[in-house]
Scaffold this active site. Structure first.
Site, PDB file in Angstrom:
ATOM      1  N   HIS A 212       0.828  -1.200   0.000  1.00  0.00           N
ATOM      2  CA  HIS A 212       0.000   0.000   0.000  1.00  0.00           C
ATOM      3  C   HIS A 212       0.867   1.256   0.000  1.00  0.00           C
ATOM      4  CE1 HIS A 212      -4.124  -1.738   1.429  1.00  0.00           C
ATOM      5  NE2 HIS A 212      -3.498  -2.560   0.615  1.00  0.00           N
ATOM      6  N   CYS A 243      -8.472  -1.512   3.488  1.00  0.00           N
ATOM      7  CA  CYS A 243      -9.101  -2.619   4.209  1.00  0.00           C
ATOM      8  C   CYS A 243     -10.150  -2.029   5.134  1.00  0.00           C
ATOM      9  CB  CYS A 243      -8.085  -3.417   5.023  1.00  0.00           C
ATOM     10  SG  CYS A 243      -8.853  -4.710   6.038  1.00  0.00           S
TER      11      CYS A 243
END
Length: 313
Positions: A212, A243
């Site tokens: 990420h 998430c």
């Protein structure tokens, strides 16, 4: 068409990881149009859906329809995330080529994300692998280790536990296990250290880097992973994703920027950058109220840029 072999695999996770992390719900036909555009650009592995209850993730309510559509694209590896055996059975019935099972190294994230302990998830991987062996031996099972580099709920995640989890899921029957920087905590030195340990522990079953860009280190971390021999990278068009069960976990690595970095370095991705930029349009049409990102699509490629992947009509 792409006329060369590739050096690395770019696995697009936007239709799953991206879309499940935003409030907008993209209509099925618009998902299909986006997947078409990604495929046309040369992407050959796409995580198209999550097989989870629609009441938990209404964005994924059409998972089986999207899988069946994507399976019509020749040579595309159609992937889906499954948190348990029931999800795996539904995904396999829909026709996926590969299931990915999220297994957290963080005990706190495991309970928040899939409502199971880490040990229970290892057992779930074992059940999925056995079901696959009995009913769909052609389907690949990947068990990626989430929160491998740190967790917003728990904090530090001991590296020994990350490697232990990877060893356990491979022993349980998974074909491969990669590492996920779910919360964007990782730095390049940490990436190199942990992927080196992963390869030493499970050899050629070491899988993808799912990184990420939450703190701006996404591309640097991908390069560090590549330098440790990683050849499969998850990324999301426009940087969509994160998430929903890890606070602050925003921003997948931008597919467009990742492809540009590798192509500029002479590393073949098999992806046509011009067509990849064009694929942003059906994404934006499908989720008009969402912001999409990307440095290279905004700035353009440099004058005289020569990609490593050559395409012919």
């Amino acid at each position: 068409m792409n006329s060369t072999s590739t050096d690395i695999l770019i696995s697009e996770v936007g239709p799953r990881d991206g879309l499940q992390s935003i409030k907008s719900i993209m209509p099925t036909e618009k998902k299909n149009a986006w997947i078409d555009a990604l495929y046309t650009a040369g992407i050959r592995e796409i995580e198209v859906a999550s097989f989870v209850p629609a009441k938990l993730l209404p964005q994924m309510a059409d998972a089986d329809q999207v899988v069946r559509y994507a399976k019509n694209l020749p040579g595309l590896t159609v992937m889906a995330l499954v948190p348990n055996l029931k999800g795996a059975q539904a995904a396999i019935e829909a026709g996926v080529d590969k299931v990915t099972v999220p297994v957290s190294a963080s005990a706190a994230h495991s309970l928040a994300n899939v409502r199971k302990t880490r040990e229970e998830m290892i057992e779930e991987v074992k059940k999925i692998a056995q079901y696959r062996k009995d009913y769909a031996p052609h389907v690949k099972v990947e068990a990626g280790i989430a929160t491998a580099f740190g967790c917003t709920l728990q904090g530090l995640v001991p590296e020994d536990e990350v490697i232990w989890m990877a060893e356990q899921v491979i022993a349980a029957g998974a074909d491969e296990s990669g590492l996920s920087d779910t919360t964007g905590y990782a730095n390049p030195a940490q990436i190199k250290r942990l992927f080196k340990r992963l390869k030493a522990a499970i050899g050629d079953k070491a899988g993808a880097a799912h990184l990420h860009n939450t703190r701006g280190l996404g591309l640097a971390n991908c390069l560090a992973a590549y330098e440790e021999g990683v050849t499969s990278f998850d990324s999301s068009m426009g940087g969509l994703g994160g998430c929903p069960y890890a606070p602050g976990a925003s921003g997948n690595v931008v597919t467009e920027d990742l492809v540009f970095m590798f192509e500029a370095m002479g590393i073949k991705t098999g992806v046509n950058l011009d067509l990849l930029f064009e694929a942003r349009q059906p994404l934006q049409i499908g989720v008009p109220n969402e912001a999409i990102y990307g440095m290279v699509p905004e700035a353009g490629v440099p004058k005289g840029f020569e990609p490593a992947t050559h395409w012919s009509n």
